[in-house]
Design an enzyme around this catalytic site. Structure first.
Site, short mmCIF file in Angstrom:
data_model
loop_
_atom_site.label_atom_id
_atom_site.label_comp_id
_atom_site.label_asym_id
_atom_site.label_seq_id
_atom_site.Cartn_x
_atom_site.Cartn_y
_atom_site.Cartn_z
N GLU A 1 44.97 50.53 45.26
CA GLU A 1 45.39 49.45 44.38
C GLU A 1 46.91 49.40 44.35
O GLU A 1 47.58 50.43 44.30
CB GLU A 1 44.88 49.66 42.94
CG GLU A 1 45.35 48.54 41.99
CD GLU A 1 45.03 48.81 40.53
OE1 GLU A 1 43.87 48.62 40.15
OE2 GLU A 1 45.95 49.21 39.78
N LYS B 1 26.95 42.41 33.48
CA LYS B 1 27.98 42.00 34.43
C LYS B 1 27.45 42.05 35.87
O LYS B 1 27.68 41.13 36.66
CB LYS B 1 29.22 42.90 34.27
CG LYS B 1 30.42 42.46 35.07
CD LYS B 1 31.72 43.00 34.48
CE LYS B 1 31.75 44.49 34.30
NZ LYS B 1 33.08 44.95 33.81
N TYR C 1 46.84 41.38 38.78
CA TYR C 1 47.31 40.04 38.43
C TYR C 1 48.64 40.15 37.70
O TYR C 1 48.70 40.24 36.48
CB TYR C 1 46.28 39.34 37.54
CG TYR C 1 46.51 37.86 37.39
CD1 TYR C 1 46.08 36.97 38.38
CD2 TYR C 1 47.12 37.34 36.26
CE1 TYR C 1 46.27 35.60 38.25
CE2 TYR C 1 47.32 35.97 36.12
CZ TYR C 1 46.89 35.11 37.12
OH TYR C 1 47.08 33.76 36.99
N GLN D 1 37.63 52.88 36.21
CA GLN D 1 38.94 53.20 35.67
C GLN D 1 39.23 54.67 35.94
O GLN D 1 38.35 55.44 36.34
CB GLN D 1 38.98 52.90 34.17
CG GLN D 1 38.95 51.43 33.83
CD GLN D 1 40.28 50.73 34.11
OE1 GLN D 1 41.23 51.35 34.60
NE2 GLN D 1 40.35 49.45 33.81
N ARG E 1 37.94 41.12 32.20
CA ARG E 1 38.28 40.46 30.94
C ARG E 1 39.79 40.51 30.77
O ARG E 1 40.43 39.52 30.41
CB ARG E 1 37.60 41.17 29.76
CG ARG E 1 37.81 40.43 28.44
CD ARG E 1 37.54 41.30 27.23
NE ARG E 1 38.57 42.31 27.06
CZ ARG E 1 38.68 43.07 25.98
NH1 ARG E 1 37.81 42.95 25.00
NH2 ARG E 1 39.64 43.96 25.88
N GLY E 2 40.38 41.66 31.00
CA GLY E 2 41.82 41.86 30.81
C GLY E 2 42.12 42.41 29.44
O GLY E 2 41.33 42.26 28.50
N GLN F 1 53.65 57.89 31.44
CA GLN F 1 52.88 56.80 32.02
C GLN F 1 51.39 57.13 32.04
O GLN F 1 50.55 56.31 31.67
CB GLN F 1 53.37 56.51 33.44
CG GLN F 1 52.65 55.37 34.13
CD GLN F 1 53.12 55.22 35.56
OE1 GLN F 1 53.03 56.13 36.36
NE2 GLN F 1 53.64 54.04 35.88
#
Length: 284
Positions: free
Chosen positions: A8, A162, A40, A173, A99-100, A209
């Site tokens: 990613e 989903k 995005y 995740q 969804r975000g 982070q």
């Protein structure tokens, strides 16, 4: 079937030139990943339109399959249709439907409440977009349940919705304890979810982070991991190398236990990705 290995990346911040990510991608493509997903906007921003350009670059210049993230919470149906059309025009057929995250002081549009709503909308309209061949839709999953879910049972139920809506591949995740991932996969299978589930691995290169990301994703930090961060937090190079070693250890164990794929959150750091790739590539 071979185990997938993917990366990613995210678009550079608005203060940086887009060419910075192209340089990183030029190095990542040499590692021959199965695909590269692109978020995005920088950090998931809904205001950045570079995602499609980067996805096109991944396909046309790097020769790697791109997967474009699409968070829907702040998108109208018209915006989604426009984005889908532009993806098709740029040869991008794979989408990670999300969804975000909620953004402080911002009100969701209301057209899409959940990622499953977006998936259904894409499937309903895909035949009329571009070449009419449709999209391959990926979905996100949380090994330690979504932070907003009441319990694992509810979380798996929503995930099943989903998948039933049209998701054919799940990317997890981040997590730092493989046993949590194995329990999640078992629960998903018992819940009737049979699509491939790829494990998301994020190497530690910055303590603050990783703590922030773990908090957002609801990922627990095991004692072993905390000790690594605390011991090397004042030495960036040592923390980076320790983080690489920890990620490699996770991946070795995952592959040995039959994981269907590993999705590496590179944080646009090709050096870290290269080191991990060199250590584990022969396992795939």
């Amino acid at each position: 079937m071979s185990t997938a290995f993917s990366f990613e990346v995210f678009p550079p911040k608005k203060t940086m030139r887009i060419e910075t990510i192209y340089n990183t991608l030029g190095e990542l493509r040499n590692l021959k990943p199965d695909f590269i997903s692109v978020t995005y906007g920088a950090g998931g921003s809904v205001s950045d339109s570079n995602t499609i350009n980067i996805a096109n670059y991944i396909k046309e210049v790097c020769g790697v399959k791109p997967v474009a993230h699409m968070p829907c919470l702040y998108m109208t149906k018209e915006k989604v249709l426009d984005t889908l059309l532009h993806l098709k025009q740029n040869g991008v057929d794979d989408i990670l439907a999300l969804r975000g995250d909620a953004i402080a002081d911002s009100v969701p549009v209301g057209d899409f409440k959940y990622a499953s709503d977006l998936v259904k909308f894409i499937k309903l309209n895909e035949s009329s977009i571009g070449d009419g061949k449709g999209f391959t839709i990926y979905g996100a999953c949380y090994p330690e349940k979504h932070p907003e879910s009441k319990n694992v049972i509810e979380d798996i139920s929503y995930l099943k919705q989903k998948v039933d809506s049209g998701v054919t591949h799940l990317l997890s995740q981040l997590f730092f304890d493989n046993s949590n991932f194995y329990r999640f996969v078992e629960s998903a299978r018992l819940g009737g979810i049979n699509v491939p589930i790829e494990a998301g691995i994020m190497p530690v290169i910055n303590k603050k982070q990783i703590e922030r990301m773990a908090s957002i994703c609801g990922a627990n930090l095991p004692e072993k991991f905390i000790k690594v961060m605390n011991k090397y937090e004042d030495s960036p190079e040592a923390l980076r190398d320790a983080g690489i070693a920890y990620a490699v250890d996770q991946i070795v164990d995952l592959v040995a236990n039959g994981v269907e794929g590993v999705h590496l959150y590179t944080m646009n750091n090709s050096y870290v990705a290269q080191k991990i790739n060199d250590a584990v590539r022969s396992l795939f």
